[in-house]
Design a protein around this motif. Sequence first.
Motif, PDB file in Angstrom:
ATOM      1  N   ASP A   1       3.176   1.142  -3.522  1.00 39.63           N
ATOM      2  CA  ASP A   1       2.477   1.218  -4.794  1.00 39.63           C
ATOM      3  C   ASP A   1       2.107   2.670  -5.090  1.00 39.63           C
ATOM      4  OD1 ASP A   1       1.064   0.098  -7.100  1.00 39.63           O
ATOM      5  OD2 ASP A   1      -0.736   0.753  -6.033  1.00 39.63           O
TER       6      ASP A   1
ATOM      7  N   TYR B   1     -10.247   3.067  -3.350  1.00 42.26           N
ATOM      8  CA  TYR B   1      -9.214   2.087  -3.691  1.00 42.26           C
ATOM      9  C   TYR B   1      -9.498   0.744  -3.043  1.00 42.26           C
ATOM     10  CZ  TYR B   1      -4.485   0.421  -4.735  1.00 42.26           C
ATOM     11  OH  TYR B   1      -3.414  -0.296  -5.214  1.00 42.26           O
TER      12      TYR B   1
ATOM     13  N   GLN C   1     -10.307  -2.844  -4.969  1.00 41.76           N
ATOM     14  CA  GLN C   1      -9.520  -4.051  -4.737  1.00 41.76           C
ATOM     15  C   GLN C   1     -10.382  -5.194  -4.230  1.00 41.76           C
ATOM     16  OE1 GLN C   1      -6.307  -4.689  -5.431  1.00 41.76           O
ATOM     17  NE2 GLN C   1      -6.075  -2.652  -6.331  1.00 41.76           N
TER      18      GLN C   1
ATOM     19  N   LEU D   1       0.824  -1.216   0.000  1.00 44.52           N
ATOM     20  CA  LEU D   1       0.000   0.000   0.000  1.00 44.52           C
ATOM     21  C   LEU D   1       0.852   1.257   0.000  1.00 44.52           C
ATOM     22  CD1 LEU D   1      -2.728   1.449   0.228  1.00 44.52           C
ATOM     23  CD2 LEU D   1      -2.613   1.116   2.703  1.00 44.52           C
TER      24      LEU D   1
ATOM     25  N   GLY E   1      -1.544   3.385  -4.352  1.00 41.61           N
ATOM     26  CA  GLY E   1      -1.800   3.394  -2.922  1.00 41.61           C
ATOM     27  C   GLY E   1      -1.336   4.680  -2.263  1.00 41.61           C
ATOM     28  N   ARG E   2      -0.113   5.130  -2.614  1.00 42.53           N
ATOM     29  CA  ARG E   2       0.381   6.390  -2.061  1.00 42.53           C
ATOM     30  C   ARG E   2      -0.482   7.564  -2.517  1.00 42.53           C
ATOM     31  NH1 ARG E   2       5.556   4.490  -3.678  1.00 42.53           N
ATOM     32  NH2 ARG E   2       5.546   6.075  -5.333  1.00 42.53           N
TER      33      ARG E   2
ATOM     34  N   TYR F   1      -5.597  -7.590   0.399  1.00 41.77           N
ATOM     35  CA  TYR F   1      -5.125  -6.222   0.179  1.00 41.77           C
ATOM     36  C   TYR F   1      -6.204  -5.204   0.553  1.00 41.77           C
ATOM     37  CZ  TYR F   1      -2.594  -2.453  -2.182  1.00 41.77           C
ATOM     38  OH  TYR F   1      -1.914  -1.305  -2.472  1.00 41.77           O
TER      39      TYR F   1
ATOM     40  N   LEU G   1      -8.798   6.329  -0.177  1.00 38.85           N
ATOM     41  CA  LEU G   1      -8.560   5.004   0.396  1.00 38.85           C
ATOM     42  C   LEU G   1      -9.791   4.123   0.307  1.00 38.85           C
ATOM     43  CD1 LEU G   1      -6.391   5.850   3.545  1.00 38.85           C
ATOM     44  CD2 LEU G   1      -5.701   4.493   1.574  1.00 38.85           C
TER      45      LEU G   1
ATOM     46  N   ILE H   1      -6.071  -2.111   3.372  1.00 31.82           N
ATOM     47  CA  ILE H   1      -6.456  -0.722   3.107  1.00 31.82           C
ATOM     48  C   ILE H   1      -7.487  -0.252   4.124  1.00 31.82           C
ATOM     49  CG2 ILE H   1      -7.544   0.795   1.414  1.00 31.82           C
ATOM     50  CD1 ILE H   1      -6.395  -1.022  -0.779  1.00 31.82           C
TER      51      ILE H   1
END
Length: 316
Positions: A82, A270, A274, A79, A85-86, A283, A267, A287
Amino acid sequence: MTSLASGSVSIPQRRRSGLGFRDRRRFFLIALAVPAVAYIVLIALYPLVQGIWYSFFDYRLLKNGGRMTFIGLDNYVQLFTDNTGRRAIINTFVFTIGAVFFEFVLGLGLALLLWRDGRFNRICLAFLLIPVTITPLVVGLIFRALLAVDYGYIGYYLAEWGITSPRGLFAGTATALPTLIFIDIWEWTPLVALILLAGLKSLPGDILEAALADGATSWQRFKLVILPLLLPTVFLALVLRMMDAFRVFDSIFVTTGGGPADATTSLMVYGVKQGLQFFNIGYASAISNVTILCIGLMAAAFTLMIRRADVKANEQ
């Protein structure tokens, strides 16, 4: 006859239970609390523990027959390493800080304007609360229609006059996130104003009158009297909005879907992608856990800030 004449009539006594009043009251309160505790354990605590457990595994429903492979902290490392993710972490913090800051400033201004009791203020407050009654999903759909370049009442003219790009506000990487922040401000500023207005109306009037009698100016009364007394209400408003803004999903999902080029991916967006689109449960759980941890840390930071400000105000 002898017993009747003497007036001593034997009356059968009620059979007393072995529990006293305090014990019966305690068991009654426990019986009332059991359904609520069971609900919290089943609906909140159990999924939370299960999510923490899944986050340490490579658990993909469409890979290896859905078998779980222990990978430790790899999901959390992914996380933060990636790019998507950032970007999601940065977008979430930018959205939260920007939205909550302007909502607090504007809400405090509206609360001060509506502080006095009057028919006009009550009518304004009633109209002001209309955005709060609309769900975020519907608000996102409304603004997507209004800001559409082809048929939107606002977006068409903004693009026609050259204020925005021909593709619209939601299509630009530099304008999409600020537009979503503006939508959140439009919807939730009235709620912050209502919370702060309730705090203002609960302030003791004798202290305000004493400050006015001592010759304090409006700014001095606000800075030295009103704001220190309003700190608990400020804390409540900031924490509630921070927790809600940090897990924003609805308005982003129906307007940009996280685009363009992950410019509005949060977040929550995302994590949902996922978990429900790629079925990467491990994953997605990581998160979600990072989201919960960030909310807890931000709430703790707000608590420390309010306590320090309260101690400083009491010392003065």
